[in-house]
Structures are given as C-alpha cells and as structure tokens.
Design a protein around this motif. Structure first.
Motif, PDB file in Angstrom:
ATOM      1  N   SER A 164       0.882  -1.164   0.000  1.00 51.50           N
ATOM      2  CA  SER A 164       0.000   0.000   0.000  1.00 51.50           C
ATOM      3  C   SER A 164       0.915   1.207   0.000  1.00 51.50           C
ATOM      4  N   LEU A 165       0.928   1.927  -1.114  1.00 51.55           N
ATOM      5  CA  LEU A 165       1.955   2.952  -1.339  1.00 51.55           C
ATOM      6  C   LEU A 165       1.489   4.303  -0.809  1.00 51.55           C
ATOM      7  N   LYS A 166       1.992   4.686   0.346  1.00 49.19           N
ATOM      8  CA  LYS A 166       1.586   5.929   1.016  1.00 49.19           C
ATOM      9  C   LYS A 166       2.619   7.021   0.770  1.00 49.19           C
ATOM     10  N   GLU A 167       2.950   7.223  -0.504  1.00 49.98           N
ATOM     11  CA  GLU A 167       3.892   8.255  -0.927  1.00 49.98           C
ATOM     12  C   GLU A 167       3.271   9.046  -2.087  1.00 49.98           C
ATOM     13  N   PRO A 168       3.755  10.264  -2.342  1.00 53.57           N
ATOM     14  CA  PRO A 168       3.255  10.990  -3.520  1.00 53.57           C
ATOM     15  C   PRO A 168       3.555  10.226  -4.803  1.00 53.57           C
ATOM     16  N   PHE A 169       2.633  10.306  -5.739  1.00 54.78           N
ATOM     17  CA  PHE A 169       2.843   9.699  -7.050  1.00 54.78           C
ATOM     18  C   PHE A 169       3.492  10.697  -8.006  1.00 54.78           C
ATOM     19  N   ASP A 170       4.041  10.164  -9.080  1.00 57.06           N
ATOM     20  CA  ASP A 170       4.686  10.977 -10.118  1.00 57.06           C
ATOM     21  C   ASP A 170       3.593  11.600 -10.996  1.00 57.06           C
ATOM     22  N   THR A 171       3.381  12.896 -10.850  1.00 57.85           N
ATOM     23  CA  THR A 171       2.301  13.556 -11.585  1.00 57.85           C
ATOM     24  C   THR A 171       2.665  13.818 -13.049  1.00 57.85           C
ATOM     25  N   SER A 172       3.893  13.513 -13.431  1.00 62.25           N
ATOM     26  CA  SER A 172       4.268  13.658 -14.841  1.00 62.25           C
ATOM     27  C   SER A 172       4.024  12.373 -15.632  1.00 62.25           C
ATOM     28  N   ARG A 173       3.571  11.350 -14.953  1.00 61.47           N
ATOM     29  CA  ARG A 173       3.432  10.041 -15.591  1.00 61.47           C
ATOM     30  C   ARG A 173       1.983   9.587 -15.516  1.00 61.47           C
ATOM     31  N   ALA A 174       1.330   9.547 -16.642  1.00 61.79           N
ATOM     32  CA  ALA A 174      -0.091   9.195 -16.697  1.00 61.79           C
ATOM     33  C   ALA A 174      -0.277   7.685 -16.586  1.00 61.79           C
ATOM     34  N   VAL A 175      -1.446   7.297 -16.095  1.00 64.75           N
ATOM     35  CA  VAL A 175      -1.869   5.897 -16.104  1.00 64.75           C
ATOM     36  C   VAL A 175      -2.740   5.688 -17.332  1.00 64.75           C
ATOM     37  N   SER A 176      -2.417   4.698 -18.129  1.00 61.71           N
ATOM     38  CA  SER A 176      -3.122   4.505 -19.391  1.00 61.71           C
ATOM     39  C   SER A 176      -4.501   3.894 -19.169  1.00 61.71           C
ATOM     40  N   PRO A 177      -5.449   4.178 -20.065  1.00 59.41           N
ATOM     41  CA  PRO A 177      -6.753   3.509 -20.004  1.00 59.41           C
ATOM     42  C   PRO A 177      -6.639   1.994 -20.078  1.00 59.41           C
ATOM     43  N   GLU A 178      -5.625   1.505 -20.808  1.00 61.13           N
ATOM     44  CA  GLU A 178      -5.441   0.056 -20.920  1.00 61.13           C
ATOM     45  C   GLU A 178      -5.045  -0.548 -19.579  1.00 61.13           C
ATOM     46  N   ALA A 179      -4.177   0.151 -18.836  1.00 58.22           N
ATOM     47  CA  ALA A 179      -3.800  -0.340 -17.511  1.00 58.22           C
ATOM     48  C   ALA A 179      -5.001  -0.337 -16.576  1.00 58.22           C
ATOM     49  N   LEU A 180      -5.804   0.706 -16.634  1.00 57.51           N
ATOM     50  CA  LEU A 180      -7.008   0.755 -15.807  1.00 57.51           C
ATOM     51  C   LEU A 180      -7.936  -0.405 -16.140  1.00 57.51           C
ATOM     52  N   ALA A 181      -8.127  -0.672 -17.424  1.00 62.19           N
ATOM     53  CA  ALA A 181      -9.010  -1.769 -17.827  1.00 62.19           C
ATOM     54  C   ALA A 181      -8.518  -3.099 -17.299  1.00 62.19           C
ATOM     55  N   GLU A 182      -7.192  -3.284 -17.271  1.00 57.52           N
ATOM     56  CA  GLU A 182      -6.638  -4.536 -16.737  1.00 57.52           C
ATOM     57  C   GLU A 182      -6.911  -4.663 -15.242  1.00 57.52           C
ATOM     58  N   LEU A 183      -6.806  -3.561 -14.530  1.00 55.71           N
ATOM     59  CA  LEU A 183      -7.134  -3.589 -13.100  1.00 55.71           C
ATOM     60  C   LEU A 183      -8.589  -3.995 -12.883  1.00 55.71           C
ATOM     61  N   LEU A 184      -9.471  -3.384 -13.642  1.00 54.48           N
ATOM     62  CA  LEU A 184     -10.900  -3.598 -13.423  1.00 54.48           C
ATOM     63  C   LEU A 184     -11.352  -4.984 -13.875  1.00 54.48           C
ATOM     64  N   ALA A 185     -10.492  -5.694 -14.594  1.00 51.86           N
ATOM     65  CA  ALA A 185     -10.816  -7.062 -15.013  1.00 51.86           C
ATOM     66  C   ALA A 185     -10.276  -8.105 -14.050  1.00 51.86           C
ATOM     67  N   ALA A 186      -9.654  -7.665 -12.948  1.00 49.20           N
ATOM     68  CA  ALA A 186      -8.971  -8.606 -12.060  1.00 49.20           C
ATOM     69  C   ALA A 186      -9.909  -9.318 -11.099  1.00 49.20           C
ATOM     70  N   GLY A 187     -11.123  -8.814 -10.896  1.00 46.66           N
ATOM     71  CA  GLY A 187     -12.037  -9.413  -9.930  1.00 46.66           C
ATOM     72  C   GLY A 187     -12.602 -10.741 -10.406  1.00 46.66           C
ATOM     73  N   ARG A 188     -13.089 -11.545  -9.456  1.00 46.38           N
ATOM     74  CA  ARG A 188     -13.712 -12.817  -9.837  1.00 46.38           C
ATOM     75  C   ARG A 188     -15.024 -13.073  -9.116  1.00 46.38           C
ATOM     76  N   TYR A 189     -15.503 -12.101  -8.317  1.00 47.14           N
ATOM     77  CA  TYR A 189     -16.703 -12.335  -7.528  1.00 47.14           C
ATOM     78  C   TYR A 189     -17.922 -11.567  -8.040  1.00 47.14           C
ATOM     79  N   GLY A 190     -17.796 -10.905  -9.174  1.00 48.16           N
ATOM     80  CA  GLY A 190     -18.956 -10.307  -9.813  1.00 48.16           C
ATOM     81  C   GLY A 190     -19.366  -8.937  -9.302  1.00 48.16           C
ATOM     82  N   PHE A 191     -18.496  -8.250  -8.582  1.00 42.03           N
ATOM     83  CA  PHE A 191     -18.831  -6.914  -8.110  1.00 42.03           C
ATOM     84  C   PHE A 191     -18.619  -5.878  -9.204  1.00 42.03           C
ATOM     85  N   GLN A 192     -19.157  -4.685  -8.986  1.00 45.27           N
ATOM     86  CA  GLN A 192     -18.982  -3.586  -9.924  1.00 45.27           C
ATOM     87  C   GLN A 192     -17.671  -2.879  -9.615  1.00 45.27           C
TER      88      GLN A 192
END
Length: 380
Positions: A164-192
């Motif tokens: 659990s990363l409790k440090e400032p993030f690099d604001t010059s580095r964007a998170v891609s929509p593809e990376a977000l989609a991979e995160l949101l596909a990681a669940g297996r219990y059917g939640f939103q």
C-alpha cells in the motif's frame, strides 16, 4: 503517511554526528518485524496449511490491525476467527472494513494453497453472524484437499511485491486507459469495479478524497484512533509490529528529541501536526487515477468476497508497476462523515448498493514492506 518527506517535521533541526550517522541509520530497520515477508512459504512450515497461512498474514487490512486468529482443525482444516482486540470502533463501527481485511486474508490463503497444488473449500460463518459487528464465532472454516488439476492464480507471482503505497505519485506520468481496464478485469466475484484516469475526473476525486481525509483528521475521536496506533521508531515497531509504522533513522531521532510523539501529533497547535496534515493531504493531490468497488449487498459474506476482489485489484496494480493506496475515509460510517458518505453513494451507487472500497493509483517509489506479527502469534 508520507515517510520520505516527513523529515520536514524537524524543520531541518535534527543533525546526526557525521561519524556515526551511517552506522546509526543502518541499524534502524526493524528487521524482526519484517521477517514474515522473508519467511513466507519457507521450509519451516511443513504443514501445507501453515505454509498457506504464512502468506495469508501478509494480506492488506485496515490500519494494519491484522485482525485474524486461526486454529488448525484435524489434518485438513483451518478455522478463521476475528480478534476483537483489533477493532476500530470509531472509524469502522460495524467492522465492515475489518471484515474486508479478513476476505483479503482468505483470498491470499487460497492463492498460496493453489500454488502448492491444494484446493480450499470455505464455509463462511458456519455458526452464524451478526450484522452489528463481528463476534467470537468463526468467520470461516476452510478445508484443504490435494488437487492435481489446480493451477497457480495468474496474480500469485505479484504477492511478495504488493504494497500500500503511502507516498506521492509521479504527476508527470499518466496511467493509461489500458492499464485501468486490466485492473478492473482482475475481480472474480462479480462486483462492480469502476475507475477513472481522466484527469478532469481525477481532479474532482483528488479534492473529494482530500476533504474526506481532512474530516477524519480534524474529528478528534477518529484521529485519536489512528494516532493511538502510531508505532514511532524501531523499538515501538518491534514491540507491536502492527498499526501505522514510522521507521528509519529519521523517526528514531524525531522521537528521541520529542519532535514527533503521539502527544505532538495530537496537539493541533504544533508544527508536527500542521506538517503531518500537509504531508498526508499531498498524497491525495498526486493521484493519477482512482478505482472503486460497489457491491449490490452488504452482508458479511459480501464483505468477505469484496476483500477477495480488492486484493486481486491490488495485485493486478502491482503487476503493472502501479502504486496503490486505499482512501476509505469517505466510506466510513460515523456521523461527521455522513454528508460525504451520501455524496459518494449518490455518485457511484445511485440505484442502491454499497461503495465498499476506493483507492488512488499512480506511479511512485519503491517502499519497504509493512511490519507483521509472526504467524505463531496468530495461532490458537
């Protein structure tokens, strides 16, 4: 807390003698409190249930309370209990978040078992449950059986590196929509599972999570609950390897000089309090995306399953090199947070349901593991 920048608490006023600085700093790591990470799955755990449990105790959980106690039953079973001494009555009055932490524990236990060719069948709350809070009855009974067809979970390799990363993030580095989609596909219990990396939306979430964090800190009884769990310096962490740890030479010196203690942290007139508030709010302001989880129901079984999916999202973030920090303040059920709690549910669950988890994501520095109680201290 932002450990890296917290030296500003001293106002530049703490100086080590040059000759001994390196030696002093090198001895400030509470290595014994970090040993469970090194020893997970080691040969010392001949019983495969103990081997799986040695990984399970590394699961994320609120305020690092580690609220689990376990008993071995017969030759093939484990019974999980809730340690009521680990409750958070002010910020988690119904034990919802702690139940989610127990769900993380069970999910990680099953992952570890699968990696050793074992299947786990769990029965939740075999003796019943209470909606108002967890009690002394078993949370789960788990039966381990050999299964030659089971395969390691794809997220399993990322367990040792999860933080659990409790440090400032690099604001010059964007998170891609593809990376977000991979995160949101990681669940297996059917939640939103939902999220955003759109910076217009992220700015609004930054402000919202900052407002919620400020309420928690500026509400005396909820802030006191966190401060009581501060572990400042090596000796405190070794004595109680749980809670909110502040380790390293800086914190030992700040504690020794009286600049950073639980008393100075609680005193809202001190430099320590003002600088500490600025530091933790900075984390909210550097978020580069947010993810959340909404469940249709809010039973204890739902909360356990939420923990399973939340662990999986965290591990998926680890696999992508993303920092991940839960920001659950607006989800907490106490009167001072009621307005933001309602706003959050109006936005994310307008048709009903419970917003169970919220986190910020982004790219940040490598950080050490969190302290853990040895497995032996968690066995009944």
């Amino acid at each position: 807390m932002n450990r890296r920048n917290f030296i500003r608490l001293a106002g530049g006023g703490v100086v080590l003698a040059a000759g001994g600085a390196g030696v002093f700093a090198a001895t400030r790591s509470p290595s014994a409190a970090l040993a469970p990470w090194r020893e997970a799955g080691s040969a010392r755990y001949a019983d495969p249930r103990l081997a799986a449990l040695s990984y399970a105790i590394l699961a994320p959980n609120p305020h690092n309370r580690q609220p689990w106690m376990v008993a071995l039953e017969g030759d093939d079973s484990v019974v999980l209990y809730f340690d009521r001494d680990r409750q958070l009555p002010h910020t988690d009055p119904f034990d919802r978040q702690l139940t989610i932490g127990l769900g993380c524990f069970l999910e990680l236990m099953e992952m570890a078992a699968a990696a050793s060719g074992l299947r786990v069948e769990r029965v939740l709350f075999p003796d019943g449950e209470a909606a108002a809070g967890l009690d002394d009855r078993p949370v789960a009974r788990a039966i381990f059986t050999r299964d030659d067809n089971i395969r390691p979970d794809p997220l399993w390799p990322f367990v040792p590196a999860r933080r659990s990363l409790k440090e400032p993030f690099d604001t010059s580095r964007a998170v891609s929509p593809e990376a977000l989609a991979e995160l949101l596909a990681a669940g297996r219990y059917g939640f939103q599972l939902g999220g955003t990396v759109d910076m217009g939306e992220v700015d609004a979430w930054r402000a919202f999570t900052e407002a919620a964090l400020r309420i928690e800190i500026e509400t005396p009884h909820t802030y006191r609950e966190s401060v009581d769990l501060f572990r400042i310096g090596k000796q405190e962490v070794l004595a109680n390897p749980d809670g909110i740890d502040f380790t390293g030479a800086t914190f030992d010196l700040l504690r020794a000089t009286g600049l950073f203690t639980r008393e100075t942290a609680l005193d809202t007139t001190t430099f320590t309090y003002a600088q500490g508030l600025a530091v933790v709010l900075e984390n909210c302001r550097t978020a580069m995306g947010h993810v959340w989880l909404v469940s249709g129901g809010n039973s204890r079984a739902d909360q356990i399953a939420v923990g399973g999916d939340w662990l999986r999202v965290n591990l998926a973030a680890t696999g992508l090199g993303l920092g991940f920090q839960p920001l659950s303040q607006a989800l907490q059920e106490y009167p001072e947070m009621a307005d933001l709690f309602a706003q959050l549910h109006d936005q994310l669950a307008p048709d009903g349901g419970t917003v169970q988890m919220l986190a910020r994501i982004g790219y940040g520095p490598d950080v050490p593991v969190s302290p853990r109680w040895p497995l032996e201290t968690k066995l009944l």
